[in-house]
Design an enzyme around this catalytic site. Structure first.
Site, PDB file in Angstrom:
ATOM      1  N   ARG A   2      63.215  50.869  29.667  1.00  0.00           N
ATOM      2  CA  ARG A   2      64.242  49.815  29.679  1.00  0.00           C
ATOM      3  C   ARG A   2      63.646  48.455  29.345  1.00  0.00           C
ATOM      4  O   ARG A   2      62.454  48.210  29.570  1.00  0.00           O
ATOM      5  CB  ARG A   2      64.936  49.743  31.037  1.00  0.00           C
ATOM      6  CG  ARG A   2      64.070  49.216  32.167  1.00  0.00           C
ATOM      7  CD  ARG A   2      64.805  49.156  33.494  1.00  0.00           C
ATOM      8  NE  ARG A   2      65.134  50.481  33.979  1.00  0.00           N
ATOM      9  CZ  ARG A   2      66.374  50.944  34.116  1.00  0.00           C
ATOM     10  NH1 ARG A   2      67.401  50.185  33.813  1.00  0.00           N
ATOM     11  NH2 ARG A   2      66.595  52.167  34.565  1.00  0.00           N
ATOM     12  N   ASP A  51      61.782  57.491  40.869  1.00  0.00           N
ATOM     13  CA  ASP A  51      60.529  56.999  40.302  1.00  0.00           C
ATOM     14  C   ASP A  51      60.398  55.521  40.658  1.00  0.00           C
ATOM     15  O   ASP A  51      61.160  54.680  40.181  1.00  0.00           O
ATOM     16  CB  ASP A  51      60.544  57.184  38.782  1.00  0.00           C
ATOM     17  CG  ASP A  51      59.223  56.799  38.132  1.00  0.00           C
ATOM     18  OD1 ASP A  51      58.372  56.222  38.833  1.00  0.00           O
ATOM     19  OD2 ASP A  51      59.049  57.083  36.937  1.00  0.00           O
ATOM     20  N   GLU A 110      57.895  53.444  40.043  1.00  0.00           N
ATOM     21  CA  GLU A 110      56.981  52.643  39.238  1.00  0.00           C
ATOM     22  C   GLU A 110      57.635  51.329  38.787  1.00  0.00           C
ATOM     23  O   GLU A 110      56.968  50.325  38.563  1.00  0.00           O
ATOM     24  CB  GLU A 110      56.501  53.442  38.020  1.00  0.00           C
ATOM     25  CG  GLU A 110      55.504  54.541  38.380  1.00  0.00           C
ATOM     26  CD  GLU A 110      55.024  55.330  37.176  1.00  0.00           C
ATOM     27  OE1 GLU A 110      55.243  54.851  36.040  1.00  0.00           O
ATOM     28  OE2 GLU A 110      54.445  56.407  37.360  1.00  0.00           O
ATOM     29  N   CYS A 128      58.772  51.432  29.180  1.00  0.00           N
ATOM     30  CA  CYS A 128      59.090  52.420  28.158  1.00  0.00           C
ATOM     31  C   CYS A 128      60.543  52.881  28.263  1.00  0.00           C
ATOM     32  O   CYS A 128      61.124  53.363  27.295  1.00  0.00           O
ATOM     33  CB  CYS A 128      58.147  53.614  28.247  1.00  0.00           C
ATOM     34  SG  CYS A 128      58.150  54.431  29.845  1.00  0.00           S
ATOM     35  N   GLN A 135      56.889  46.667  38.115  1.00  0.00           N
ATOM     36  CA  GLN A 135      57.248  45.888  36.925  1.00  0.00           C
ATOM     37  C   GLN A 135      58.096  44.677  37.314  1.00  0.00           C
ATOM     38  O   GLN A 135      57.946  43.586  36.766  1.00  0.00           O
ATOM     39  CB  GLN A 135      58.025  46.771  35.939  1.00  0.00           C
ATOM     40  CG  GLN A 135      57.265  47.979  35.437  1.00  0.00           C
ATOM     41  CD  GLN A 135      56.175  47.626  34.445  1.00  0.00           C
ATOM     42  OE1 GLN A 135      56.178  46.531  33.901  1.00  0.00           O
ATOM     43  NE2 GLN A 135      55.238  48.527  34.227  1.00  0.00           N
ATOM     44  N   GLY A 180      47.160  54.802  27.706  1.00  0.00           N
ATOM     45  CA  GLY A 180      48.375  54.247  28.321  1.00  0.00           C
ATOM     46  C   GLY A 180      48.535  54.743  29.742  1.00  0.00           C
ATOM     47  O   GLY A 180      47.999  55.796  30.110  1.00  0.00           O
ATOM     48  N   LYS A 181      49.291  53.982  30.543  1.00  0.00           N
ATOM     49  CA  LYS A 181      49.393  54.276  31.973  1.00  0.00           C
ATOM     50  C   LYS A 181      49.932  55.684  32.236  1.00  0.00           C
ATOM     51  O   LYS A 181      49.390  56.433  33.050  1.00  0.00           O
ATOM     52  CB  LYS A 181      50.288  53.239  32.656  1.00  0.00           C
ATOM     53  CG  LYS A 181      50.349  53.417  34.162  1.00  0.00           C
ATOM     54  CD  LYS A 181      51.208  52.361  34.812  1.00  0.00           C
ATOM     55  CE  LYS A 181      51.276  52.591  36.325  1.00  0.00           C
ATOM     56  NZ  LYS A 181      52.157  51.646  37.000  1.00  0.00           N
ATOM     57  N   ILE A 182      51.015  56.061  31.536  1.00  0.00           N
ATOM     58  CA  ILE A 182      51.596  57.392  31.753  1.00  0.00           C
ATOM     59  C   ILE A 182      50.604  58.467  31.350  1.00  0.00           C
ATOM     60  O   ILE A 182      50.469  59.502  32.002  1.00  0.00           O
ATOM     61  CB  ILE A 182      52.927  57.541  30.991  1.00  0.00           C
ATOM     62  CG1 ILE A 182      53.984  56.603  31.593  1.00  0.00           C
ATOM     63  CG2 ILE A 182      53.434  58.977  31.043  1.00  0.00           C
ATOM     64  CD1 ILE A 182      55.307  56.614  30.859  1.00  0.00           C
TER      65      ILE A 182
END
Length: 416
Positions: A60, A118, A120, A58, A124, A195-197
């Site tokens: 980049r 962060d 997370e 979300c 990715q 959604g994940k967030i």
């Protein structure tokens, strides 16, 4: 580092865009679907691109790969997303060779994240690497680099406090709700989407608000029930969304749709309603702002929250950067070995031949010649000379290819 990042006329590039210059809508244009990722990798392989890793979150979208020109990567991105080259040029960045390597280290270790620390993003990167490897689109350089970035990420997480306190946008969302919604444990909270967030926000809400009546709606009810079971939520049918919004004090939207799923037409209440849009692209139409009782907050707004936690994290940046430099030095040493080892080895062999011949000559000429001492001293001098050459070749300001050619010419080295 520049010279040994070249491969058959190609350079290592990082191209992309992020929250720093591209707003949520524009980032949405360049979001890469799972299907598009497969197509990009297949096309890149056909076009002779040596190695390519894709990252699309979300915050980049980035491509890391070996190409003759960065436009090869830009073209691939624009052909397989809704973004145009003109849009890309306005907000993008293009990094080459050592600068591209440094960028990946900063991204993978959370130093370039919207909320500092962060981590997370590292998952990715791992997923992108795994997908590229399955497609045989990873060369030894990229594999070594990604593993070095993963190592740096682990060390920074374990050896610094850069990820202490709030760890993600989802936590920032909860902080926002806690700060602006009084008696939140008694309020009606509605989560729309899985959604994940959104899921992380929901988990943090349960943990920090003690609210035990959060409602979940998702277009696919089975998925909603599966997640609801984990978090002890109430599930409602998608058909009831309008009436559920009317009953809600806070609406959290995380549907992952390509177009807005919530608009002014769905809101039929004069009571205060806080809407958090945690989606890229935006899932809440901006026309909801026309309603005086509605407050709309997007995850871009949440990321700008600065508090003591973020200030504390910033104090950890020098320590994190030091760890990155240590691991980058190891990576550079590996690159040097790959590029220069044959020449250094040939040089050492040549000097050893010269040494053996000279010792043999002096043994015949000098009475009581101590061959053992001469051998030890000569070997140490040879090691120091080869170390000096290796140090010179590691200097990225020097033209390594020219230096190698010069060394081979001066010492008449046959092995390359």
């Amino acid at each position: 580092m520049e010279p040994h990042l070249r491969a058959k006329g190609k350079h290592f590039y990082a191209i992309g865009l992020s929250y720093k210059k591209a707003d949520a809508e524009l980032r949405g244009h360049f979001s890469i679907t799972d299907e598009a990722k497969v197509n990009i990798l297949d096309e890149a392989k056909d076009e002779g691109i040596d190695s390519l890793i894709l990252i699309s979150t979300c915050n980049r979208t980035e491509l890391y790969g070996f190409a003759e020109h960065p436009f090869q990567l830009i073209k691939l991105l624009c052909e397989h997303t809704h973004g145009t080259v003109e849009e890309f040029e306005k907000v993008s960045y293009i990094y080459k060779n050592s600068i591209a390597v440094s960028h990946l280290f900063r991204v993978g270790t959370g130093l370039d994240s919207q909320i500092l620390g962060d981590f997370e993003i590292i998952s990715q990167i791992k997923n992108g690497f795994k997908q590229s490897k399955e497609k045989e689109m990873v060369n030894p350089f990229t594999e070594r680099l990604v593993n070095a970035v993963i190592q740096a990420s682990k060390r920074i997480k374990n050896e610094t406090e850069i990820s202490s306190g709030a760890t993600s946008v989802s936590f920032a969302a909860v902080q926002y709700i806690l700060a602006r919604v009084p008696y939140v444990s008694d309020k009606n909270l509605l989560l729309f989407g899985t959604g994940k967030i959104g899921r992380n926000t929901c988990e943090n809400l349960i943990k920090h608000t003690k609210n035990d009546h959060i409602t979940l709606i998702n277009r696919t009810k089975n998925k909603a029930e599966k997640i609801a079971g984990k978090f002890n939520l109430v599930v409602k049918d998608y058909a009831n969304i309008q009436s559920e919004i009317k009953k809600s004090d806070v609406l959290i939207v995380a549907t992952g749709a390509q177009k807005p799923t919530i608009s002014k037409q769905l809101i039929h209440s004069d009571e205060p309603l806080l809407i958090l849009d945690l989606s890229i692209p935006r899932n809440v139409a901006l026309d909801v702002k026309e309603l005086p009782n509605v407050t709309l907050v997007h995850l871009d707004d949440l990321s700008k929250m600065t508090d003591r936690t973020l200030k504390r994290r910033k104090s950890q940046i020098p320590k994190a950067e030091q760890i990155i430099e240590e691991i980058k030095e190891e990576f550079d040493a590996w690159l040097t070995t790959r590029k220069f080892a044959p020449t250094i080895k040939a040089l050492k062999n040549k000097l050893t031949v010269l040494k053996d011949a000279e010792i043999d000559l002096q043994r015949k000429k000098i009475v009581g010649f101590n061959e053992q001492h001469a051998d030890i001293i000569s070997d140490r001098i040879i090691q120091k000379i080869t170390n000096q050459f290796a140090h010179h070749l590691r200097n990225e300001n020097a033209s390594a290819d020219e230096s190698i050619e010069f060394i081979q010419k001066v010492f008449q080295l046959q092995n390359k």
